[in-house]
Design a protein around this motif. Sequence first.
Motif, PDB file in Angstrom:
ATOM      1  N   LEU A  68       0.843  -1.210   0.000  1.00  0.00           N
ATOM      2  CA  LEU A  68       0.000   0.000   0.000  1.00  0.00           C
ATOM      3  C   LEU A  68       0.876   1.258   0.000  1.00  0.00           C
ATOM      4  N   PHE A 117      -9.577   1.399  -7.067  1.00  0.00           N
ATOM      5  CA  PHE A 117      -9.819  -0.038  -6.857  1.00  0.00           C
ATOM      6  C   PHE A 117     -10.880  -0.513  -7.842  1.00  0.00           C
ATOM      7  N   THR A 121     -10.208  -6.542  -8.335  1.00  0.00           N
ATOM      8  CA  THR A 121      -9.112  -6.360  -7.385  1.00  0.00           C
ATOM      9  C   THR A 121      -7.793  -5.995  -8.066  1.00  0.00           C
ATOM     10  N   THR A 368     -14.985  -3.589   7.067  1.00  0.00           N
ATOM     11  CA  THR A 368     -14.948  -3.030   5.716  1.00  0.00           C
ATOM     12  C   THR A 368     -14.862  -1.511   5.804  1.00  0.00           C
ATOM     13  N   ALA A 401      -4.483  -6.250   4.228  1.00  0.00           N
ATOM     14  CA  ALA A 401      -5.816  -5.779   3.845  1.00  0.00           C
ATOM     15  C   ALA A 401      -6.269  -6.550   2.618  1.00  0.00           C
ATOM     16  N   ARG A 402      -7.545  -6.466   2.313  1.00  0.00           N
ATOM     17  CA  ARG A 402      -8.092  -7.126   1.122  1.00  0.00           C
ATOM     18  C   ARG A 402      -8.908  -6.133   0.303  1.00  0.00           C
ATOM     19  N   LEU A 403      -8.667  -6.095  -0.989  1.00  0.00           N
ATOM     20  CA  LEU A 403      -9.534  -5.335  -1.880  1.00  0.00           C
ATOM     21  C   LEU A 403     -10.757  -6.191  -2.173  1.00  0.00           C
ATOM     22  N   ASN A 408     -14.292  -1.804  -2.202  1.00  0.00           N
ATOM     23  CA  ASN A 408     -13.969  -1.353  -0.849  1.00  0.00           C
ATOM     24  C   ASN A 408     -12.714  -2.078  -0.388  1.00  0.00           C
ATOM     25  N   LEU A 409     -12.370  -1.870   0.886  1.00  0.00           N
ATOM     26  CA  LEU A 409     -11.175  -2.517   1.434  1.00  0.00           C
ATOM     27  C   LEU A 409     -11.523  -3.108   2.796  1.00  0.00           C
TER      28      LEU A 409
END
Lengths: 602, 122
Positions: A68, A117, A121, A368, A401-403, A408-409
Amino acid sequence: MYHYTDFDRQFIRLRAEQYRDQLQRWQRGELTDEQFLPLRLQNGWYVQRYAPMARIAVPYGEISSAQLRVLARIAREFDRPDPELLAHAQRTQDQLQASQPGLTLAAPPLQYGYGHFTTRTNVQFNWIPLAQSADVMDLLASVGMHGIQTSGNTIRNITSEATAGVAPDEIVDTRPFAEILRQWSTLHPEFAFLPRKFKIAFNGAEEDRAATGWYDIGLQAQKDEAGAVGFTVKVGGGMGRTPIVGSVVREFLPWAELLNYIEAVVRVYNRYGRRDNKWKARIKILVKAEGQRFIDEVEAEYQAILRQDGAPHTITSAELARVQASFVVPALTPASVPSETTLSSKPFQRWMARNVAPHRLAGLTLVTLSFKRTGWAPGDADAGTLEALADLAERFSAGEARLTHEQNLILPWVHAGDLPALYDAARALGLAQPNIGLLTDLIACPGGDFCSLANARAIPIAAALTELYQDLDEVTDLGPIDLHISGCINSCGHHHSGHIGILGVDKDGKEWYQVTLGGSDGSRLSGPAMPGKVVGPSFSAAEVPGVVEALLDTYRDLRTSAAEHFIDTLRRVGHEPFKLAANAARLDTTRQSARQAEEATI
Amino acid sequence: MKIENDADLAVLAQAGALQGVQRIELVFPKFTDGRAFSQAVLLRRRHGFTGDIRATGDVLIDQLVQMARSGFSSAVLAPGVHTEAAQRQFDRYAAFYQGDASQPLPHFARAANAQDGGRKAA
């Protein structure tokens, strides 16, 4: 997260080096534009409406704080248009706006200095000059990132549900399989020039949160009675001009056979997929046209790979164990940061209810962060936000983290006790809107502000709807609604799968929007994947907010109670009352000024 | 022998058409048409062809490595291309992830074999 080996790291560095060599040969004139095109595309470099666009892969959406931070640096230092270029771009957009008086909505000015984003992803940047593209690839390679096969007619970035490894309803953690497939598909020599792009998605939970029915190959993890892991294989899903939901070609493919079987599918596609018409080149058209013959052909090829070739790509237990070892639960320590939030306050409780989800491990939660807020296009994060996300992930979620495909993240490893402090931090960043899954958690592609394929702008529509529905009581009362906006039929904004879908179309150089109803991504809320149906002739941008309002008012009038969701009311009463309401929301004045504008230009 | 990129190799092989052939020319009508990559893989892996497989048509030097990995052994290049740039592409990667026509096993299986071999030797 997957720990890159020396081989993996070196491979990405060499790819960056190779790209620099190709870029320099193009700059020296040794490669024509046409010859350089597939080379840059296969590294994620498009040239869009005004500038190159870089599409960076985030395999199965999993991203680290270090990654990031590099994205933040790229946003800050590289996503900067030359002032003249920006002025030209803004003038052109202003002309587009001025050419359709009375038909449009307020258009936010073009933005720069941020990452976007996407629904697959990936992270996109819109303004990086090609001359700097090799520097960006080097920078990305320093944290194991790249744009390999994020474009071109190749196997694209592999996705999975954003909650893999942490969801309570998980059957199998699909991340190790997605990683094995990522490695197998990376620079596959046979499949770099397929008839068209090829997208593969995994889902490992009971609920399909990865829209697997809409993929060229969708893989749903299963366990058989003996506990053995396998995948239900769907082939031939896709959106675009001809939306088709994938067909099941295998109920249970043992995990070790994944690569052997997918090789068979892609080889049959490479051989028989249409190359004469771009709109008929996806595998969905082949599967639809050939039906059982396609399945038979894949089965014959698969058997030949097993019997004649000796099943060379069988995944060994040792390899699965090696990759799985990267996906263990990380060391987790509570951040134990003090918070000033009043726990009983309505905003905090609302955020807890909408943005915090249960975890498969006791004491942990999934949070989220909402990238759907006024003043920003859906899924956009500037350098400061990306940097802050890196810090948040580090402090609250083991640096990970996850997209999500909803743009969203997710922070996947948050201690329940840290939620008030995380809420404070998210609110300070403007990422705490309690709207996850609700109307304003809408999906939108970059559309005609940036994309050269777009027929119409998507961002002003998203902005107007976000403005119109700022009342959280109202949005909460309307309940879960999937609203998806695409700026053209390529469907990057997944309009086909929206309960309400909005599709930009072009008529005589003017922007119009088709509205569809009843689409589904295949989630529990939405039911089996299916495309929505068009409500009538297209609307002007100026009409769209009123049309959406009319649809929602109709829902409120017709629902049995607030517990009946929009999609359920629509299915129960049928499309007719909604169609009538939508078509009644047309603005006569808009029609008139449209006609006047047309006459004026003749 | 020239084989068009929509030809059915299994039919040709069954009819014995590949026997005694020293060189097969496969065709790239446009460099974006990747059917001949699969044909080369199948000729090597499935039909045991050991002669020369030559890439003809619209061949880019940046495709030569993947051609070699798919089983091609020669290519007809457009006049005036920089062959040293092509050589750089061949020298770049020591190994790839997936198996191919010259190296049938994927990287993970080769790495495991090498480790086993190492252990046995030790």
